[in-house]
Structures are given as structure tokens and as C-alpha cells.
Scaffold this active site. Structure first.
Site, PDB file in Angstrom:
ATOM      1  N   TRP A   1       0.860  -1.184   0.000  1.00 55.40           N
ATOM      2  CA  TRP A   1       0.000   0.000   0.000  1.00 55.40           C
ATOM      3  C   TRP A   1       0.896   1.233   0.000  1.00 55.40           C
ATOM      4  CZ3 TRP A   1      -4.206  -1.073   4.322  1.00 55.40           C
ATOM      5  CH2 TRP A   1      -5.086  -2.068   3.872  1.00 55.40           C
ATOM      6  N   GLU A   2       1.075   1.844  -1.139  1.00 59.42           N
ATOM      7  CA  GLU A   2       1.995   2.977  -1.251  1.00 59.42           C
ATOM      8  C   GLU A   2       1.314   4.306  -1.546  1.00 59.42           C
ATOM      9  OE1 GLU A   2       5.571   2.081  -3.669  1.00 59.42           O
ATOM     10  OE2 GLU A   2       4.652   0.101  -3.969  1.00 59.42           O
TER      11      GLU A   2
END
EC number: 3.2.1.35
Length: 449
Positions: free
Chosen positions: A134-135
Site C-alpha cells: 500500500w503505497e
């Protein structure tokens, strides 16, 4: 071997080089007597199935999923649309699930996540790496700069819509508080759910911890590679995340501007140093295993790492005491038969041989220094000591015929090799073992995870 060991101990007593640094116990390795593992996390299934090109991963001691797929029993990576209802804006500007975490139902997300985990990892005894990628946003308000500033702006507008009577100053403070609370809940509860469902996996978030030492493009010769103090402080504030992680997944991707440079080693070294620092503060009973993400080719290119940069990435990661390294790759690796052949050629050349070199050296060091009850770690983290096979003592040979290919390492340690290892490395004992050489077993040192 016994007489060499006696001579070695005598020489070591004379040298007295151990610097007395306390090393926290480590979790036992994923596979017995494999202190340093190399994983393949690239979507290269088509090389094998469509183009009939075997990348020879297992030949060179690389752990991979069945058919070299991106996700499976060895390593599974969850991208934003693969796990739950992750609120975010993608790179093309498309909105998903309320955009910000405080605008999406956590219950809905966890219910969907449970279904996704059961579908993607059907094996309840999953024992591999579980990586959540999850960036799009970061859980700390102050770290959402640049393109991520949109999450702050959206949060402010969200608070303003709910509380129009408040002053702008109060709205901003409320927005920050609500955002960080919701972001923490999304990340923490997702992690805890995954660990509850697949408790034998190694769970964590990709790129956590980060070091933010990307200023090599502007600093040039003045670049130190050190993590800014403010970023280390912010990492300290994420103790809630580290405590609930069962592994850490920093990255050490090299851009081509760093090719074969001193700055490349500085960049990688300090990112690993920060990850090892976090690994030791996360728990009281053992240091979290660190698996650094790397690329076999320079980032955003299809140019293989030089021999020097293989040392900078793989070699540095092993010497710093990480549990392993994960090679990530893009779909380009398997886009054509030529690209598959290019990866295979690199694997059968410098890449594969160096991986065998380091993984074998790590096993030997663990055996002769730590009695297989710990892994070797640099005594001085900033030194240039590496876990390499000694070229005067060992040879790596590849044998191939019509049906199989195998790698054999031949040789034996000499006394001077043993002395070098003891001068430059110390043991990080696995849980249940202690002592300078991990020679003492103590059941009370093993705590239930």
C-alpha cells in the site's frame, strides 16, 4: 575439522577482537540451516509455460512460487485492489473506496480482506512472506507530501463538510487527527487479520520502514546516505506498526544513476541500517526478520546490475544480518521469449553465481561461528566485511545435462578464513540460544509469539 576448530579458538582467544556489542536474538530462519534466503517475486510464469524457458531459479538457491508466479506459497504480495477495499487514488487519478481511510467502512474492508486472503492464500499453513503493498498514502500526516498531499486536502475538506461551524485551524487539527486514527486502524487491523488467518506467515508492509535518503541526485559527492533524523524519529512513532508486524520489507532498489558508485553502497547501507534498528526495537523477545526488496535490474530499466552492485545489494543485505532479500520484477521480464532468455542468461551468469556465493557463505559462517544456532552479522555495521566464499578456498561449479542442472560448491575453510570471519562477524543467536557462539540452549528464552 576438529583440530582446525581448536586452532581457531586458540587464535581467537589471542586476538580478542570481540567488541562486546549485544545483539538481540533473532527469530529462527524460515528454513532450517538457511540463515540468508533469496526470494523471487516477479511475474515470470510465462517464461516457463508459454516460452518454455526455465529460469533455473532453484538451481541457484532461489526460493520461488510454483511456476515462478508472482504470488504463491513462498511469497504473496497484495496490491491495492487485491486486499479489501483500500481507499486511495491511483496513478491515473481514479478514485477508489472513499479516497481517504476515514471515509470508508473498516468493517467492510476487513470482511472483504478475509475473503481475499482465503481466495489468494487458500493454504491455512501458509509459511511464506505475506507482503501488503500500500503505497498511495502514508499513515502519518506529515509524510504525505508531494503527490500524496491530496490526502491531506481531502481530509481537510471532509472535516470541513462535517463541521462547518469550526474555525480553519480547528478543522485542520481535526482532519489530521481523524486521518491518522483511520489510517492506523486500516493498516493495523488488516495486518492483525492476516496474522490471525495465516499465523505462520511473515507479514508486513512493503517499503516499511523507509529512510527517505533519496537525495543522491542533488547531493552528488556530498551525499552521505544517512536517513534524516526527522525520518528516523517518524519511524519511532510507528512503533504500533512494528509491534504488530512479523517481518519488515524495506527496499534497496538502485536507479541507474547509482550504477557502480560509492553512493549506491551508502544508499543501501543506511536503508538497511535503519531497518535493522527498527527490527530490534519492535519486540522485547526477538528482532523482527528483515527481507529487503531489490531488483536484479536497475529500476525502470532492463539493464542488469553490475557485479559491484550485486555486492552492494545482495552482499550488503546478508552482511548486515537480514533474513533474506526478495527480487521483485515487472511483467517486462516475461513479455517475450527474448526477455526471458535475457533473464535466464543473467541468472546463469553473474546473478546466480553470486547468490550461491553469498547464501553458501552465510551457511558456512553460521555453522562454524554460531553452531547453526544463529546467523552471522557484522561486528561493526559500517565496515566493508562481506559474507563471501574465499576464492582461494572454494570453487562454484555448474553441471548440466539434458535433464538437469545443478550447482556444486567445492572447498573447505582454512584457518585464516576462520580467523577472518571471527574478526569481522559475530553471532545473532536464534530464539532459545545464547552465548558468544550460540552454544547455550535455554527454553526460557523462547517466548510464545
Amino acid at each position: 575439522m576438529y583440530h582446525i576448530w581448536i586452532k581457531f579458538l586458540a587464535a581467537w582467544i589471542f586476538l580478542k577482537r570481540f567488541n562486546g556489542v549485544h545483539v538481540m536474538q533473532a527469530k529462527a530462519p524460515m528454513y532450517r540451516n538457511e540463515p540468508f534466503l533469496v526470494f523471487w517475486n516477479a511475474p515470470t510464469t510465462q517464461c516457463r509455460l508459454r516460452y518454455k524457458v526455465d529460469l533455473d531459479l532453484k538451481t541457484f538457491h532461489i526460493v520461488s512460487n510454483a511456476n515462478d508466479s508472482l504470488s504463491g506459497s513462498a511469497v504473496t504480495i497484495f496490491y491495492p485492489n487485491h486486499l479489501g477495499v483500500y481507499p486511495h487514488i491511483d496513478d491515473r487519478g481514479h478514485f477508489f473506496h472513499g479516497i481517504i481511510p476515514q471515509n470508508e467502512s473498516l468493517t467492510k474492508h476487513l470482511n472483504k480482506s478475509k475473503s481475499d486472503i482465503n481466495r489468494i492464500i487458500p493454504l491455512k499453513a501458509f509459511h511464506g512472506l505475506g507482503v501488503i503493498d500500500w503505497e498511495n498514502w502514508r499513515p502519518q500526516w506529515d509524510r504525505n507530501w508531494g503527490s500524496k498531499n491530496v490526502y491531506r486536502n481531502r481530509s481537510i475538506q471532509f472535516a470541513r463538510d462535517l463541521h462547518p461551524e469550526l474555525s480553519e485551524d480547528k478543522i485542520r487539527r481535526l482532519a489530521k487527527k481523524e486521518y491518522e486514527k483511520a489510517a492506523k486502524s486500516f493498516m493495523r487491523d488488516t495486518l492483525l487479520l492476516a496474522e490471525e488467518m495465516r499465523p505462520d506467515g511473515y507479514w508486513g508492509y512493503y517499503l516499511y520502514p523507509d529512510c527517505q535518503n533519496y537525495d543522491y541526485k542533488t547531493k552528488g559527492d556530498q551525499y552521505t546516505g544517512k536517513c534524516p533524523e526527522i525520518e528516523m524519529s517518524r519511524n519511532d512513532q510507528l512503533l504500533w506498526l512494528w509491534r504488530d508486524s512479523t517481518a519488515l520489507f524495506p527496499n534497496v532498489y538502485l536507479e541507474i544513476i547509482l550504477r557502480s558508485s560509492d553512493n549506491a553502497l551508502k544508499f543501501v547501507h543506511h536503508r538497511l541500517k535503519e531497518a535493522m534498528r527498527i527490527a530490534s526495537m519492535a519486540r522485547e523477545d526477538y528482532a523482527l526478520p528483515v527481507f529487503a526488496y531489490a531488483r536484479p535490474f536497475y529500476a525502470y530499466t532492463f539493464e542488469p546490475l553490475t557485479q559491484e552492485d550485486l555486492v552492494t545489494t545482495v552482499g550488503e543485505t546478508a552482511a548486515m544480518g537480514a533474513a533474506g532479500i526478495v527480487f521483485w520484477g515487472s511483467v517486462q521480464y516475461a513479455s517475450t521469449v527474448d526477455s526471458c532468455q535475457k533473464v535466464k542468461k543473467y541468472m546463469n551468469g553473474p546473478l546466480g553465481r553470486y547468490i550461491v556465493n553469498v547464501t553458501t557463505a552465510a551457511k558456512i559462517c553460521s555453522r562454524v561461528l554460531c553452531r547453526k544456532n544463529g546467523r552471522c552479522v557484522r561486528k561493526h555495521s559500517d565496515s566493508n566485511a562481506f559474507l563471501h566464499l574465499f576464492p582461494e578456498s572454494f570453487r562454484i561449479m555448474v553441471y548440466a545435462n539434458a535433464t538437469e542442472k545443478k550447482v556444486i560448491v567445492k572447498g573447505k575453510l582454512e584457518l585464516e578464513n576462520l580467523i577472518y570471519l571471527r574478526e569481522n562477524f559475530m553471532c545473532q543467536c536464534y530464539q532459545g540460544w545464547k552465548g558468544l557462539y550460540c552454544e547455550e540452549y535455554s527454553i526460557k528464552d523462547i517466548r510464545k509469539i
